[in-house]
Design a protein around this motif. Structure first.
Motif, PDB file in Angstrom:
ATOM      1  N   VAL A 184      60.659   7.267  18.609  1.00  0.00           N
ATOM      2  CA  VAL A 184      60.033   8.338  17.834  1.00  0.00           C
ATOM      3  C   VAL A 184      61.002   9.507  17.682  1.00  0.00           C
ATOM      4  N   VAL A 230      57.050  13.954  14.871  1.00  0.00           N
ATOM      5  CA  VAL A 230      55.606  13.730  14.837  1.00  0.00           C
ATOM      6  C   VAL A 230      54.924  14.992  14.319  1.00  0.00           C
ATOM      7  N   ALA A 273      53.860   9.881  12.496  1.00  0.00           N
ATOM      8  CA  ALA A 273      55.129   9.626  13.175  1.00  0.00           C
ATOM      9  C   ALA A 273      56.196   9.034  12.263  1.00  0.00           C
ATOM     10  N   GLY A 311      60.474   7.448  12.840  1.00  0.00           N
ATOM     11  CA  GLY A 311      61.534   7.167  13.795  1.00  0.00           C
ATOM     12  C   GLY A 311      62.328   5.936  13.400  1.00  0.00           C
ATOM     13  N   THR A 316      58.473   5.347   8.719  1.00  0.00           N
ATOM     14  CA  THR A 316      57.271   6.085   9.074  1.00  0.00           C
ATOM     15  C   THR A 316      56.164   5.048   9.203  1.00  0.00           C
ATOM     16  N   ALA A 329      51.661   8.953  19.313  1.00  0.00           N
ATOM     17  CA  ALA A 329      53.105   9.090  19.090  1.00  0.00           C
ATOM     18  C   ALA A 329      53.711  10.341  19.695  1.00  0.00           C
ATOM     19  N   LEU A 353      56.933   4.172  20.640  1.00  0.00           N
ATOM     20  CA  LEU A 353      55.662   3.783  20.044  1.00  0.00           C
ATOM     21  C   LEU A 353      55.766   2.337  19.599  1.00  0.00           C
TER      22      LEU A 353
END
Length: 282
Positions: free
Chosen positions: A31, A34, A61, A63, A76, A111, A116
């Protein structure tokens, strides 16, 4: 991993938590960014019984996938996890899946953490020129975008989200009213403008937020008592979700207009159609 854990009313703690392990069909995401949703704040304040402590909140979130075939993919996420096999999912209405889950609600952690896990099908690729901070806003902006698209459809207007769509010169001018100048309301107002509705009014009672909407976001933002109901609005989007705003939306929409309810402030004053009889519905 480190995670920000909701531990009780108005209480959050950085804790060491087990790093999640992907199951079949899932990927591990590192992540980066957020967003803080209004529903996260409701939980923090102890107003959401669906999010009992202890729990990792956060569902907006973005990442990078780590490991597997998609290693290094910038993404995303769609936070709604569904079965994919039921009648609703097969009909493209996965939001109605009876087994749906959302991260940041049990049994799925959220998240606000270093890592995650998500199903592969819930990932949306992020182009290299889009920052993770912007990508994390994809989920909340999608709420307003989808509401405007459905609202235009109900008004008999062209779908401006279709490939190659162009605004017709003979399309009747529409007036839209958006209630609430938070992230969801602002996203809805911007979505109205992007989809060809130029006359958009935002209702926001907070002076500081209203000034920001006017001066930084270029929005026509007004106080609730400054809204003119003359002629009514073609499209009203309630981005707040309280009994008072639902009532005001009904009072301000024109006859034959459309109201889109996308705020989740309170269930009070709403209708739970699952508990109504056919006679009450009709």
């Amino acid at each position: 991993m480190k995670a920000l854990v909701y531990t009780g009313k108005e209480s959050l703690e950085i804790q060491d938590c087990p790093k999640p392990e992907p199951r079949d069909g899932e990927v591990l995401i590192r992540v980066d960014s957020v967003g803080i949703c209004g529903s996260d704040m409701h939980a923090y304040l102890g107003h959401d019984e669906r999010r009992p402590a202890p729990l990792i909140l956060g569902h907006e979130a973005a990442g990078v996938v780590v490991g597997g075939a998609s290693d290094g993919r910038r993404v995303t996420v769609n936070p709604l996890v569904t079965c994919g096999t039921c009648r609703a999912c097969q009909a493209g209405q996965d939001n109605l899946c009876p087994d749906r889950q959302i991260i940041s609600m049990p049994p799925r952690e959220g998240a606000f953490a270093q890592w995650l896990i998500m199903p592969e099908g819930n990932l949306v690729s992020v182009p290299d020129d889009i920052s993770f901070e912007r990508a994390a806003l994809a989920e909340p902006i999608a709420c307003g975008w989808h509401a405007v698209r459905l609202g235009r459809k109900a008004l008999g207007l062209a779908d401006m989200t279709a490939a190659g769509a162009k605004l017709r010169s003979d399309e009747p001018k529409q007036r839209a009213l958006v209630m609430g100048g938070g992230a969801i309301g602002l996203g809805a107002a911007l979505s109205c403008q992007a989809q060809g509705i130029a006359d958009v009014t935002l209702v926001e009672p907070n002076d500081l937020r209203r000034s920001f909407l006017q001066e930084t976001c270029g929005q026509k933002a007004v106080t609730p008592d400054a809204v003119s109901a003359e002629g009514g609005y073609d499209l009203v989007i309630d981005g707040v979700g309280y009994a008072a705003t639902r009532a005001q939306a009904s009072a301000l929409v024109r006859p034959g207009g459309v109201i889109m309810h996308i705020g989740l402030g309170s269930a009070e004053g709403g209708l739970d159609i699952r508990r109504m009889t056919l006679q009450e519905i009709t």
